[in-house]
Design a protein around this motif. Sequence first.
Motif, PDB file in Angstrom:
ATOM      1  N   GLU A 172       0.215   9.213  -4.587  1.00  0.00           N
ATOM      2  CA  GLU A 172      -0.220   8.344  -3.498  1.00  0.00           C
ATOM      3  C   GLU A 172      -1.738   8.314  -3.471  1.00  0.00           C
ATOM      4  O   GLU A 172      -2.399   9.353  -3.511  1.00  0.00           O
ATOM      5  CB  GLU A 172       0.295   8.839  -2.144  1.00  0.00           C
ATOM      6  N   ILE A 173      -2.284   7.099  -3.431  1.00  0.00           N
ATOM      7  CA  ILE A 173      -3.735   6.912  -3.491  1.00  0.00           C
ATOM      8  C   ILE A 173      -4.183   6.120  -2.266  1.00  0.00           C
ATOM      9  O   ILE A 173      -3.565   5.130  -1.902  1.00  0.00           O
ATOM     10  CB  ILE A 173      -4.122   6.123  -4.760  1.00  0.00           C
ATOM     11  N   ALA A 174      -5.271   6.594  -1.635  1.00  0.00           N
ATOM     12  CA  ALA A 174      -5.888   5.822  -0.557  1.00  0.00           C
ATOM     13  C   ALA A 174      -7.180   5.204  -1.085  1.00  0.00           C
ATOM     14  O   ALA A 174      -7.917   5.830  -1.848  1.00  0.00           O
ATOM     15  CB  ALA A 174      -6.199   6.711   0.633  1.00  0.00           C
ATOM     16  N   LEU A 175      -7.411   3.956  -0.698  1.00  0.00           N
ATOM     17  CA  LEU A 175      -8.631   3.273  -1.134  1.00  0.00           C
ATOM     18  C   LEU A 175      -9.591   3.186   0.059  1.00  0.00           C
ATOM     19  O   LEU A 175      -9.243   2.655   1.112  1.00  0.00           O
ATOM     20  CB  LEU A 175      -8.247   1.879  -1.635  1.00  0.00           C
ATOM     21  N   LEU A 176     -10.783   3.734  -0.115  1.00  0.00           N
ATOM     22  CA  LEU A 176     -11.760   3.753   0.973  1.00  0.00           C
ATOM     23  C   LEU A 176     -12.960   2.867   0.648  1.00  0.00           C
ATOM     24  O   LEU A 176     -13.439   2.837  -0.489  1.00  0.00           O
ATOM     25  CB  LEU A 176     -12.269   5.178   1.204  1.00  0.00           C
ATOM     26  N   LEU A 177     -13.415   2.182   1.662  1.00  0.00           N
ATOM     27  CA  LEU A 177     -14.637   1.386   1.527  1.00  0.00           C
ATOM     28  C   LEU A 177     -15.574   1.859   2.627  1.00  0.00           C
ATOM     29  O   LEU A 177     -15.215   1.772   3.809  1.00  0.00           O
ATOM     30  CB  LEU A 177     -14.294  -0.100   1.720  1.00  0.00           C
ATOM     31  N   ASN A 178     -16.734   2.409   2.223  1.00  0.00           N
ATOM     32  CA  ASN A 178     -17.657   2.942   3.228  1.00  0.00           C
ATOM     33  C   ASN A 178     -16.989   4.002   4.098  1.00  0.00           C
ATOM     34  O   ASN A 178     -17.232   4.076   5.300  1.00  0.00           O
ATOM     35  CB  ASN A 178     -18.144   1.794   4.141  1.00  0.00           C
ATOM     36  N   GLY A 179     -16.128   4.804   3.485  1.00  0.00           N
ATOM     37  CA  GLY A 179     -15.465   5.884   4.223  1.00  0.00           C
ATOM     38  C   GLY A 179     -14.241   5.439   5.020  1.00  0.00           C
ATOM     39  O   GLY A 179     -13.504   6.265   5.556  1.00  0.00           O
ATOM     40  N   LYS A 180     -14.005   4.139   5.112  1.00  0.00           N
ATOM     41  CA  LYS A 180     -12.892   3.636   5.911  1.00  0.00           C
ATOM     42  C   LYS A 180     -11.716   3.271   5.000  1.00  0.00           C
ATOM     43  O   LYS A 180     -11.891   2.586   3.983  1.00  0.00           O
ATOM     44  CB  LYS A 180     -13.369   2.379   6.663  1.00  0.00           C
ATOM     45  N   GLU A 181     -10.527   3.712   5.373  1.00  0.00           N
ATOM     46  CA  GLU A 181      -9.365   3.408   4.527  1.00  0.00           C
ATOM     47  C   GLU A 181      -8.985   1.934   4.640  1.00  0.00           C
ATOM     48  O   GLU A 181      -8.784   1.411   5.731  1.00  0.00           O
ATOM     49  CB  GLU A 181      -8.176   4.287   4.933  1.00  0.00           C
ATOM     50  N   ILE A 182      -8.884   1.302   3.492  1.00  0.00           N
ATOM     51  CA  ILE A 182      -8.545  -0.124   3.460  1.00  0.00           C
ATOM     52  C   ILE A 182      -7.083  -0.320   3.092  1.00  0.00           C
ATOM     53  O   ILE A 182      -6.394  -1.189   3.609  1.00  0.00           O
ATOM     54  CB  ILE A 182      -9.423  -0.873   2.412  1.00  0.00           C
ATOM     55  N   SER A 183      -6.618   0.506   2.150  1.00  0.00           N
ATOM     56  CA  SER A 183      -5.231   0.351   1.712  1.00  0.00           C
ATOM     57  C   SER A 183      -4.736   1.670   1.134  1.00  0.00           C
ATOM     58  O   SER A 183      -5.508   2.594   0.865  1.00  0.00           O
ATOM     59  CB  SER A 183      -5.126  -0.756   0.663  1.00  0.00           C
ATOM     60  N   ARG A 184      -3.420   1.753   0.918  1.00  0.00           N
ATOM     61  CA  ARG A 184      -2.798   2.962   0.404  1.00  0.00           C
ATOM     62  C   ARG A 184      -1.598   2.526  -0.420  1.00  0.00           C
ATOM     63  O   ARG A 184      -0.894   1.584  -0.054  1.00  0.00           O
ATOM     64  CB  ARG A 184      -2.353   3.828   1.579  1.00  0.00           C
ATOM     65  N   ALA A 185      -1.391   3.184  -1.563  1.00  0.00           N
ATOM     66  CA  ALA A 185      -0.259   2.788  -2.402  1.00  0.00           C
ATOM     67  C   ALA A 185       0.241   3.961  -3.224  1.00  0.00           C
ATOM     68  O   ALA A 185      -0.500   4.926  -3.461  1.00  0.00           O
ATOM     69  CB  ALA A 185      -0.673   1.648  -3.334  1.00  0.00           C
TER      70      ALA A 185
END
Lengths: 223, 223
Positions: A188-201
Motif C-alpha cells: 500500500e502506497i500513499a502519495l503526498l504532495l507538500n506533505g498532504k496525502e492526495i491518494s492511496r493505492a
Amino acid sequence: MKKLENLQKQLGYEFKNIKILNEALTHKSTKMPYNNERLEFLGDAVMDLIVGEYLFKKFNKIAEGDMSKLRAALVNEKSFAMMAKELKIGEYINLSLAEENNGGREKISLLSDAYEAIMGAVYLEAGLEKVREIAINLLEICYPKIDLTNLVKDYKTALQEITQADFGVTPVYELTGSSGPDHKKEFEIALLLNGKEISRATGGSKKEAQQTAAKIALEKLKK
Amino acid sequence: MKKLENLQKQLGYEFKNIKILNEALTHKSTKMPYNNERLEFLGDAVMDLIVGEYLFKKFNKIAEGDMSKLRAALVNEKSFAMMAKELKIGEYINLSLAEENNGGREKISLLSDAYEAIMGAVYLEAGLEKVREIAINLLEICYPKIDLTNLVKDYKTALQEITQADFGVTPVYELTGSSGPDHKKEFEIALLLNGKEISRATGGSKKEAQQTAAKIALEKLKK
C-alpha cells in the motif's frame, strides 16, 4: 526515378506503377499538379486499421480504452517519422528548394506524411496484406516492446511533470503497509504532495501501487 | 440466437462463428464478461478505411481537405445509426433492462456502436472485401447522392449561424454583376454584413457565387 530502386528494396515491395510511388514522395511545396496529400489521407486510414487490428489480436483481453491509448502511442507523426527514417524516405522526397533549405528532409511532419502516403500507395496497388506485412515489420523494428506499461501508463512521470509545473513540488510516495503471504504480497502506497496525502493505492509491487496512486492523483488534479 | 438469422439475411452474410456476432450486439450495460467495445474499436477503423477509399476512388480529383470533410459527413454516429436502422439492429442488441427502459434500442450512440462492432466482426471473420461490399451498399442506400455540395459545402448556412450568434445579423447577398454569354454566364455576388461588404465572389450560378462568397467570409471571420 532510377534511384527509387533502393527505396523499393528497403520497402520490400516493387511498384508496378512507379508514378504512384513518385506521387507519394511529392510534397505540396513542389507546386506540381499532384502531391502526396490524397495518398496520405488513404494511408492514414490504412495505418489506423493495421495497427488497430494488430493490437486487437496481440492483446485479446485489454479493454477498448487501453487499445485506443496504445494505438495513439504508435500511430502519430513522431512514430511515422521514425519509420520513415528507417526507410530513409527523407532522401527521396520531392520538395521545393525553399522547403529543402528549410530542413524539409528532416522535418517530422514531412517524413510522417510521406510515410503514410507510401503506405497508401502500397495499399492501392498491392492490397491490405502486403501493406500490413511491411508496416508491422517496421512497427516492430521501431517498437521492440509494445505493451501498455511501456508506451502509455507512466502515470508517475506524467504526474511529476504537472505538479512541478503547477506547484513547483515533486510527489512523494510512502509505503504505508503491506499484507499477504510472501509470494502474493500486496503493497500500500500513499502519495503526498507538500506533505498532504492526495491518494492511496495498493498493488502487487511497490511500483504498481505507485503507478495506481499517481493515476488517481492525476484524475483528482484534472478536476 | 435463432432470431439472429434474420439479421444475417439482412446483412447478406452468415457468420461461421455466431458468438462473434453476439458479442458485436452486446452492450456493456449487460455486465457480461464480453461486450462490443473491442469490436467497435476495430470496426471504426474498418469504416474509416472503407469510406476513405470509396471517396478516394469516386472523386479522383478533389483535394485531401475536401475528402476529409466528406468522410466526416459520412463516418459519424448519426450516419452509422441510420445504417443500423436499415439493418434493424436495434431489435437484436443485448442490453440491460435499465438501458432498455431508457430507450436504449433507439439511442443513436448504441445503434452506431453496434453497427461499427458488426462491421468489425465481419472484417475479422470474412476480411476487408466482404465488409466493404456490405458497408458500401448500405452507405449508398442511406446516401443516394454523395457529393461535396450536398454533404459538406453549405457555407451559407454555416455563416448565417455564426453571424446571428455573434453579431445578431444575417448576411445579405447582392448581385453586383454578371458577364459572359447566356450559356456560360458568370455571376458576381457581394456579401454584406450590417451594410458593410465582407467578401465578393463569382460563379457559374448565383447560388455558387453566394456559396463562394460565404466561404471567403467564413475564413475571414475565423481570423
